[in-house]
Scaffold this motif. Structure first.
Motif, PDB file in Angstrom:
ATOM      1  N   LEU A 253       0.831  -1.201   0.000  1.00  0.00           N
ATOM      2  CA  LEU A 253       0.000   0.000   0.000  1.00  0.00           C
ATOM      3  C   LEU A 253       0.869   1.255   0.000  1.00  0.00           C
ATOM      4  O   LEU A 253       1.907   1.309   0.661  1.00  0.00           O
ATOM      5  N   ARG A 254       0.411   2.272  -0.732  1.00  0.00           N
ATOM      6  CA  ARG A 254       1.121   3.550  -0.783  1.00  0.00           C
ATOM      7  C   ARG A 254       0.829   4.348   0.494  1.00  0.00           C
ATOM      8  O   ARG A 254      -0.180   4.111   1.164  1.00  0.00           O
ATOM      9  N   PRO A 255       1.677   5.348   0.816  1.00  0.00           N
ATOM     10  CA  PRO A 255       1.447   6.154   2.032  1.00  0.00           C
ATOM     11  C   PRO A 255       0.052   6.771   2.092  1.00  0.00           C
ATOM     12  O   PRO A 255      -0.565   6.791   3.162  1.00  0.00           O
ATOM     13  N   ARG A 260      -5.402   6.765   4.640  1.00  0.00           N
ATOM     14  CA  ARG A 260      -6.862   6.583   4.564  1.00  0.00           C
ATOM     15  C   ARG A 260      -7.305   5.481   5.522  1.00  0.00           C
ATOM     16  O   ARG A 260      -8.348   5.601   6.184  1.00  0.00           O
ATOM     17  N   LEU A 261      -6.522   4.425   5.616  1.00  0.00           N
ATOM     18  CA  LEU A 261      -6.821   3.337   6.547  1.00  0.00           C
ATOM     19  C   LEU A 261      -6.912   3.842   7.976  1.00  0.00           C
ATOM     20  O   LEU A 261      -7.821   3.466   8.729  1.00  0.00           O
ATOM     21  N   LYS A 262      -5.982   4.697   8.353  1.00  0.00           N
ATOM     22  CA  LYS A 262      -5.916   5.161   9.732  1.00  0.00           C
ATOM     23  C   LYS A 262      -7.112   6.038  10.108  1.00  0.00           C
ATOM     24  O   LYS A 262      -7.376   6.253  11.294  1.00  0.00           O
ATOM     25  N   LYS A 263      -7.826   6.539   9.107  1.00  0.00           N
ATOM     26  CA  LYS A 263      -8.984   7.403   9.370  1.00  0.00           C
ATOM     27  C   LYS A 263     -10.310   6.661   9.220  1.00  0.00           C
ATOM     28  O   LYS A 263     -11.380   7.265   9.317  1.00  0.00           O
ATOM     29  N   ILE A 283     -12.975  -0.124   1.845  1.00  0.00           N
ATOM     30  CA  ILE A 283     -13.388   1.204   2.273  1.00  0.00           C
ATOM     31  C   ILE A 283     -14.228   1.875   1.187  1.00  0.00           C
ATOM     32  O   ILE A 283     -13.804   1.998   0.028  1.00  0.00           O
ATOM     33  N   ARG A 284     -15.401   2.315   1.574  1.00  0.00           N
ATOM     34  CA  ARG A 284     -16.318   3.014   0.671  1.00  0.00           C
ATOM     35  C   ARG A 284     -15.645   4.272   0.113  1.00  0.00           C
ATOM     36  O   ARG A 284     -14.977   5.019   0.837  1.00  0.00           O
ATOM     37  N   PHE A 322     -10.589   6.343  -6.027  1.00  0.00           N
ATOM     38  CA  PHE A 322     -10.673   5.465  -7.196  1.00  0.00           C
ATOM     39  C   PHE A 322      -9.727   4.262  -7.091  1.00  0.00           C
ATOM     40  O   PHE A 322      -9.362   3.670  -8.099  1.00  0.00           O
ATOM     41  N   VAL A 323      -9.355   3.905  -5.880  1.00  0.00           N
ATOM     42  CA  VAL A 323      -8.590   2.676  -5.646  1.00  0.00           C
ATOM     43  C   VAL A 323      -9.367   1.798  -4.675  1.00  0.00           C
ATOM     44  O   VAL A 323     -10.189   2.287  -3.897  1.00  0.00           O
ATOM     45  N   GLY A 324      -9.106   0.504  -4.740  1.00  0.00           N
ATOM     46  CA  GLY A 324      -9.734  -0.415  -3.799  1.00  0.00           C
ATOM     47  C   GLY A 324      -8.817  -0.616  -2.606  1.00  0.00           C
ATOM     48  O   GLY A 324      -7.736  -1.186  -2.738  1.00  0.00           O
ATOM     49  N   ILE A 325      -9.232  -0.116  -1.444  1.00  0.00           N
ATOM     50  CA  ILE A 325      -8.461  -0.321  -0.215  1.00  0.00           C
ATOM     51  C   ILE A 325      -9.237  -1.334   0.613  1.00  0.00           C
ATOM     52  O   ILE A 325     -10.255  -1.013   1.227  1.00  0.00           O
ATOM     53  N   TRP A 326      -8.763  -2.574   0.606  1.00  0.00           N
ATOM     54  CA  TRP A 326      -9.495  -3.656   1.255  1.00  0.00           C
ATOM     55  C   TRP A 326      -9.125  -3.755   2.723  1.00  0.00           C
ATOM     56  O   TRP A 326      -7.943  -3.742   3.070  1.00  0.00           O
TER      57      TRP A 326
END
Length: 353
Positions: A253-255, A260-263, A283-284, A322-326
Motif C-alpha cells: 500500500l502507498r502512504p 486513509r486506513l488510519k482514518k 473502504i467506501r 478510485f482505488v480499492g483499499i481492502w
C-alpha cells in the motif's frame, strides 16, 4: 501452551499463525517477515502467468529459507458471449467517462486485449518450483490437479465461506480448511462469484467444526488476543491475519492509502463488487458509490481486468476515491512497523492472556 500444534506441524512453523495472501497488498518481503516471526507467510500468485509466478517464488526464496504458502485463485472463467461483449463495451465507456469527470484520464483495455488465465496453468510450475504448501480461494481444485499436487507432497489449504463449501473441500482431499468469516477484508472466498453466504464468522466456524474432520484455520476479524482466543474456543487450530498487516513496513500500500486506513470508521467499511465483479470488503469511496448499483459491473475476472488500469492511474495521482483499499471489520491502529514485529506482538499478547 496455548497454540495447537496440529497445523504448525503440518506446515513446518512454530506458530499456527498465517499471514493472509492479500493479492496486490502483500509482497515477498511480507512473506519473509512473517517467516521471521515463526509464522507462515503466504505468497499471492492469484491468476498471474506461470512466468510471473515463478519469478515471485524465486524472489521470495532469496529473502527467506522458512516455509511459505503460495496462493492461487481457483475460479471458473465465464464464457465470452455476445451479451458479455455488449456489456463490456458499455461498462468500459461508463467507467472511462466517470474517470474523466474526476480528472483521471485513462484508456481501459478492449475485451480482446484482456488475458484471462486459469489456475491450471500454475499447477506444474508450482510443483516444479517444489512449493510444498498451496492455498486457494474461489472454489475447489479439480481432481487431476489435486492428485498431481499430492504426489508432490504438497499440503493443500482450501477456503470456505459455508458449511457446504467445507464439505466439498474435505471430500476433495484438501488437507486443511480456512474458514473465512464475512468480517474478513478483501475478496470473499465463496465458490459462487455472484453470491456470498450471509453468515457471521463465529457461527460459520462453529458449524464447520461440527461437520468436518480436517484441521481448521480461521480468517476474519482477528486482530488481538481476545479474537484469537475466541476462535480457538470454537475449534480453530490455525489463525489467519490480514488487515492487521495492511499498513506494515512490507505492505505494498502507498502512504496515502495507509493514511486513509488510519482514518477509517465503522460505516466506511462495506462489501462491493464494483472493482472486480466479486464481493470484496473494503473502504467506501466515490467510485464504489457510483458504480456499485449502476448496473455496470461485469462478471469476475472481466471487471477486475477492466478496472486495473484505472486503479493504477488513481494510485499515481494519490486519489483514494478510485482505488480499492481492502480491509476487514475489526478496526485497529494499522501499525506501520514490520510485519515481524506486528505478528510477534500478537503472539505475545495471546500468550499473556
Amino acid at each position: 501452551m496455548f497454540w495447537p500444534d496440529t497445523i504448525s506441524k503440518k506446515l513446518g512453523v512454530k506458530y499456527p499463525v498465517v499471514q493472509a495472501p492479500m493479492f496486490g497488498m502483500s509482497t515477498p518481503q511480507m512473506v519473509a517477515a512473517a517467516g521471521k516471526a515463526d509464522c507462515l507467510g503466504s505468497l499471492a500468485l492469484a491468476d498471474l502467468s506461470a512466468d510471473q509466478s515463478v519469478e515471485l517464488i524465486r524472489e521470495t526464496r532469496k529473502l527467506t529459507d522458512r516455509p511459505f504458502a503460495v496462493n492461487i485463485f481457483a475460479h471458473r472463467i465465464p464464457e465470452v458471449t455476445d451479451a458479455l461483449r455488449d456489456k463490456y463495451h458499455k461498462t468500459k465507456k461508463f467507467i472511462e467517462d466517470l474517470a474523466r469527470e474526476n480528472n483521471i484520464h485513462v484508456t481501459l483495455p478492449e475485451l480482446g486485449a484482456i488475458q484471462v488465465k486459469s489456475y491450471h496453468d500454475l499447477i506444474d510450475p508450482i510443483i516444479q518450483e517444489n512449493c510444498k504448501i498451496l492455498s486457494f480461494i474461489f472454489g475447489s481444485l479439480d481432481d487431476e490437479s489435486i492428485q498431481k499436487l499430492k504426489a508432490n507432497g504438497t499440503v493443500l489449504i482450501g477456503t470456505c465461506t459455508s458449511v457446504e463449501e467445507a464439505l466439498i473441500l474435505e471430500r476433495s482431499g484438501t488437507d486443511i480448511i480456512c474458514v473465512q468469516g464475512i468480517e474478513a477484508g478483501g475478496h470473499r472466498g465463496a465458490f459462487d462469484a455472484d453470491h456470498i453466504p450471509q453468515i457471521g464468522g463465529l457461527s460459520l466456524l462453529s458449524q464447520v467444526y461440527d461437520h468436518v474432520k480436517v484441521p481448521l484455520i480461521y480468517a476474519g476479524g482477528l486482530y488481538n488476543a481476545g479474537t484469537v482466543h475466541a476462535v480457538k474456543d470454537l475449534g480453530a487450530q490455525g489463525f489467519q491475519v490480514g488487515s492487521l498487516l495492511l499498513a506494515s513496513e512490507e505492505s505494498a500500500l502507498r502512504p496515502f492509502e495507509k493514511e486513509r486506513l488510519k482514518k477509517v470508521k465503522e460505516e466506511d467499511i462495506m462489501l462491493t463488487r464494483s472493482f472486480s465483479g466479486r464481493f470484496a470488503r473494503g473502504i467506501r469511496n466515490k467510485y464504489i458509490e457510483t458504480v456499485e448499483n449502476s448496473g455496470y459491473i461485469l462478471p469476475y475476472p472481466y471487471q477486475n481486468k477492466l478496472t486495473n488500469e484505472l486503479r493504477k492511474a488513481a494510485k499515481l495521482q494519490q486519489n483514494a476515491d478510485f482505488v480499492g483499499i481492502w480491509t476487514g471489520q475489526s478496526i485497529h491502529d494499522y501499525s506501520e512497523r514490520s510485519a515481524t514485529d506486528i505478528l510477534r506482538n500478537l503472539i505475545e499478547q495471546v500468550e499473556a492472556v
